[in-house]
Design a protein around this motif. Structure first.
Motif, PDB file in Angstrom:
ATOM      1  N   UNK A  46       0.838  -1.214   0.000  1.00  0.00           N
ATOM      2  CA  UNK A  46       0.000   0.000   0.000  1.00  0.00           C
ATOM      3  C   UNK A  46       0.864   1.251   0.000  1.00  0.00           C
ATOM      4  N   UNK A  47       0.382   2.269  -0.677  1.00  0.00           N
ATOM      5  CA  UNK A  47       1.107   3.532  -0.753  1.00  0.00           C
ATOM      6  C   UNK A  47       0.645   4.424   0.393  1.00  0.00           C
ATOM      7  N   UNK A  48       1.595   4.829   1.217  1.00  0.00           N
ATOM      8  CA  UNK A  48       1.270   5.720   2.329  1.00  0.00           C
ATOM      9  C   UNK A  48       1.263   7.159   1.844  1.00  0.00           C
ATOM     10  N   UNK A  49       0.117   7.809   1.894  1.00  0.00           N
ATOM     11  CA  UNK A  49       0.074   9.197   1.404  1.00  0.00           C
ATOM     12  C   UNK A  49       0.946  10.113   2.242  1.00  0.00           C
ATOM     13  N   UNK A  50       1.538  11.080   1.598  1.00  0.00           N
ATOM     14  CA  UNK A  50       2.378  12.040   2.317  1.00  0.00           C
ATOM     15  C   UNK A  50       1.512  12.880   3.246  1.00  0.00           C
ATOM     16  N   UNK A  51       2.065  13.202   4.410  1.00  0.00           N
ATOM     17  CA  UNK A  51       1.320  14.018   5.367  1.00  0.00           C
ATOM     18  C   UNK A  51       1.082  15.402   4.791  1.00  0.00           C
ATOM     19  N   UNK A  52      -0.114  15.930   5.018  1.00  0.00           N
ATOM     20  CA  UNK A  52      -0.485  17.246   4.508  1.00  0.00           C
ATOM     21  C   UNK A  52       0.336  18.331   5.214  1.00  0.00           C
ATOM     22  N   UNK A  53       1.069  19.155   4.468  1.00  0.00           N
ATOM     23  CA  UNK A  53       1.902  20.191   5.095  1.00  0.00           C
ATOM     24  C   UNK A  53       1.102  21.311   5.744  1.00  0.00           C
ATOM     25  N   UNK A  54      -0.218  21.296   5.559  1.00  0.00           N
ATOM     26  CA  UNK A  54      -1.059  22.354   6.134  1.00  0.00           C
ATOM     27  C   UNK A  54      -1.977  21.846   7.237  1.00  0.00           C
ATOM     28  N   UNK A  56      -2.014  20.060  11.029  1.00  0.00           N
ATOM     29  CA  UNK A  56      -1.293  19.665  12.236  1.00  0.00           C
ATOM     30  C   UNK A  56      -1.992  18.484  12.892  1.00  0.00           C
ATOM     31  N   UNK A  57      -1.237  17.451  13.211  1.00  0.00           N
ATOM     32  CA  UNK A  57      -1.761  16.298  13.939  1.00  0.00           C
ATOM     33  C   UNK A  57      -0.907  16.078  15.178  1.00  0.00           C
ATOM     34  N   UNK A  58      -1.306  15.142  16.002  1.00  0.00           N
ATOM     35  CA  UNK A  58      -0.529  14.818  17.191  1.00  0.00           C
ATOM     36  C   UNK A  58       0.832  14.236  16.831  1.00  0.00           C
ATOM     37  N   UNK A  59       0.977  13.779  15.586  1.00  0.00           N
ATOM     38  CA  UNK A  59       2.233  13.170  15.135  1.00  0.00           C
ATOM     39  C   UNK A  59       3.163  14.153  14.439  1.00  0.00           C
ATOM     40  N   UNK A  60       2.650  15.322  14.054  1.00  0.00           N
ATOM     41  CA  UNK A  60       3.525  16.285  13.405  1.00  0.00           C
ATOM     42  C   UNK A  60       2.813  17.155  12.381  1.00  0.00           C
ATOM     43  N   UNK A  61       3.609  17.844  11.588  1.00  0.00           N
ATOM     44  CA  UNK A  61       3.096  18.761  10.569  1.00  0.00           C
ATOM     45  C   UNK A  61       3.856  18.506   9.268  1.00  0.00           C
ATOM     46  N   UNK A  62       3.171  17.952   8.268  1.00  0.00           N
ATOM     47  CA  UNK A  62       3.817  17.632   7.002  1.00  0.00           C
ATOM     48  C   UNK A  62       4.986  16.684   7.215  1.00  0.00           C
ATOM     49  N   UNK A  63       6.161  16.994   6.642  1.00  0.00           N
ATOM     50  CA  UNK A  63       7.314  16.102   6.764  1.00  0.00           C
ATOM     51  C   UNK A  63       7.989  16.148   8.132  1.00  0.00           C
ATOM     52  N   UNK A  64       7.599  17.097   8.957  1.00  0.00           N
ATOM     53  CA  UNK A  64       8.198  17.229  10.291  1.00  0.00           C
ATOM     54  C   UNK A  64       7.387  16.386  11.272  1.00  0.00           C
ATOM     55  N   UNK A  65       8.067  15.394  11.873  1.00  0.00           N
ATOM     56  CA  UNK A  65       7.369  14.441  12.729  1.00  0.00           C
ATOM     57  C   UNK A  65       7.886  14.493  14.161  1.00  0.00           C
TER      58      UNK A  65
END
Length: 211
Positions: A46-54, A56-65
């Motif tokens: 399965x392809x893991x979609x890239x985190x949305x850079x806009x 914010x989640x409890x795990x991070x923001x975009x590529x910053x985790x």
């Protein structure tokens, strides 16, 4: 008149008859090749979609985790935009700053070389994964999260100022110490509106920057 054949003549006639027949072997009909068993195709991962850079989640923001090293953070967002500013009393233990390439009004907290918290301060336009941003009301947040949000009185401002915690992993209503826990804290001001949003590990419970 009767013709009498000698034994020699009979043998000669049989030999001629045999010579007239086609003694070549009959070609066999071509046979179909046996089907070759094909190995089953390997499943496509399965392809893991890239985190949305806009978002914010409890795990991070975009590529910053949350949990990444300071060195890895700098590769993505750059160094401290104000290196002469004091982000904490002991920067080598805990530091808070705005990276040069980070979105506007976004702060990061680094504890012992590891990213533990991302903060959206006043002016930030980033939203959480539940669609909330700085300036939204505490009432709307409580209605959206229901019983999964924990409210605590604000340390410095009078009610309705409060802190709203939404733990996505390892959290509870009590003070959380598990470093693997992840959550979002909505800091609500005296006007009942969000003045800051903190996301990450238990460091989101710190109310004075690094303390």
């Amino acid at each position: 008149m009767m013709i009498r054949l000698t034994a020699v003549s009979a043998v000669a006639l049989l030999t001629l008859a045999a010579c007239g027949r086609d003694e070549r072997p009959t070609a066999e009909a071509p046979q179909e090749a046996a089907p070759v068993a094909m190995a089953p195709a390997a499943p496509t991962p399965p392809v893991t979609p890239a985190a949305d850079p806009n978002i914010l989640t409890a795990e991070g923001l975009g590529p910053v985790r949350i949990g990444m090293s300071r060195a890895d953070l700098v590769k993505v967002w750059g160094e401290d935009s104000q290196p002469n500013a004091v982000g904490g009393p002991e920067p080598e233990v805990c530091d808070q700053f705005h990276p040069t390439k980070a979105p506007a009004d976004v702060l990061v907290m680094i504890q012992r070389g590891v990213l533990t918290r991302i903060t959206l301060s006043r002016g930030a336009t980033i939203e959480t994964d539940r669609g909330f941003k700085v300036g939204d009301t505490a009432m709307a947040i409580k209605q959206a999260y229901g019983g999964s949000i924990f409210a605590q009185p604000h340390k410095y401002q009078d009610a309705p100022a409060e802190d709203l915690y939404a733990w996505s992993k390892g959290g509870s209503s009590a003070y959380v110490t598990d470093s693997a826990a992840r959550g979002v804290r909505y800091e609500v001001g005296a006007d009942g509106k969000v003045i800051a949003i903190h996301a990450g590990d238990p460091s989101i419970q710190l109310v004075e920057g690094c303390s």
